[in-house]
Design a protein around this motif. Structure first.
Motif, short mmCIF file in Angstrom:
data_model
loop_
_atom_site.label_atom_id
_atom_site.label_comp_id
_atom_site.label_asym_id
_atom_site.label_seq_id
_atom_site.Cartn_x
_atom_site.Cartn_y
_atom_site.Cartn_z
N SER A 26 47.27 61.26 67.15
CA SER A 26 47.75 59.93 66.75
C SER A 26 48.34 60.01 65.35
O SER A 26 48.06 60.94 64.59
CB SER A 26 46.61 58.92 66.79
N LYS A 28 47.61 58.12 62.84
CA LYS A 28 46.53 58.00 61.85
C LYS A 28 45.79 59.33 61.68
O LYS A 28 45.48 59.73 60.57
CB LYS A 28 45.56 56.90 62.23
N GLU A 29 45.50 60.02 62.78
CA GLU A 29 44.82 61.31 62.70
C GLU A 29 45.71 62.34 62.01
O GLU A 29 45.24 63.14 61.20
CB GLU A 29 44.41 61.79 64.08
N ARG A 60 57.66 59.98 70.57
CA ARG A 60 56.55 59.08 70.25
C ARG A 60 56.26 58.24 71.48
O ARG A 60 57.17 57.85 72.20
CB ARG A 60 56.92 58.15 69.09
N TYR A 62 53.01 55.38 73.20
CA TYR A 62 51.78 54.65 72.96
C TYR A 62 50.79 54.92 74.08
O TYR A 62 51.17 55.01 75.24
CB TYR A 62 52.06 53.14 72.87
N GLU A 63 49.53 55.09 73.69
CA GLU A 63 48.43 55.26 74.64
C GLU A 63 47.36 54.24 74.32
O GLU A 63 47.21 53.83 73.17
CB GLU A 63 47.80 56.65 74.49
N ARG A 65 43.64 53.72 73.68
CA ARG A 65 42.49 54.53 73.29
C ARG A 65 41.34 53.63 72.90
O ARG A 65 41.52 52.53 72.40
CB ARG A 65 42.83 55.44 72.11
N ASN A 67 38.46 52.63 70.49
CA ASN A 67 38.23 52.82 69.06
C ASN A 67 36.75 52.70 68.72
O ASN A 67 35.89 52.53 69.59
CB ASN A 67 39.08 51.85 68.23
N THR A 75 47.66 52.91 70.62
CA THR A 75 47.74 53.91 69.56
C THR A 75 49.03 54.71 69.69
O THR A 75 49.36 55.19 70.78
CB THR A 75 46.53 54.86 69.65
N VAL A 77 51.07 57.95 69.44
CA VAL A 77 50.78 59.38 69.47
C VAL A 77 52.09 60.17 69.41
O VAL A 77 53.15 59.69 69.79
CB VAL A 77 49.96 59.79 70.72
#
Length: 105
Positions: A26, A28-29, A60, A62-63, A65, A67, A75, A77
């Protein structure tokens, strides 16, 4: 083959590593795991990702996920393309580990 900056190469390596572990990394990760992540904003990382997306190295998507608050969230990814996987393999060839004898005749 596209020559990437050191920072873009690190993003590519993390994107490939994240995807080989079974799930895509992701944004953020990625921001958290980058060696320079504490120095830049997510927007700066997104600019690098947009460049790599324009070159066909990543996409890119979206998945959904789960939280930490036990909720499903959408999210962003980063997904390497086949061209991206080939570039990541080439990155390993570009980066030669330095030794203490480099440049010492």
């Amino acid at each position: 083959m596209h020559r990437l900056t050191d920072k873009q190469a690190e993003i590519m390596r993390l994107a490939v590593k994240g995807s080989t572990s079974g799930d895509f990394i992701s944004l953020k990760e990625l921001h958290y795991r980058l060696s320079y992540g504490h120095e830049v904003s997510e927007q700066a990382i997104q600019a690098s990702i947009r460049y790599m997306e324009q070159k066909g190295l990543v996409t890119r998507k979206y998945e959904m996920r789960f939280n930490y608050s036990a909720q499903w969230i959408r999210t962003l990814v980063i997904v390497p393309t086949e061209k991206g996987y080939n570039t990541a393999a080439a990155i390993r060839e570009w980066v030669r580990p330095k030794t203490h004898t480099d440049g010492m005749g």
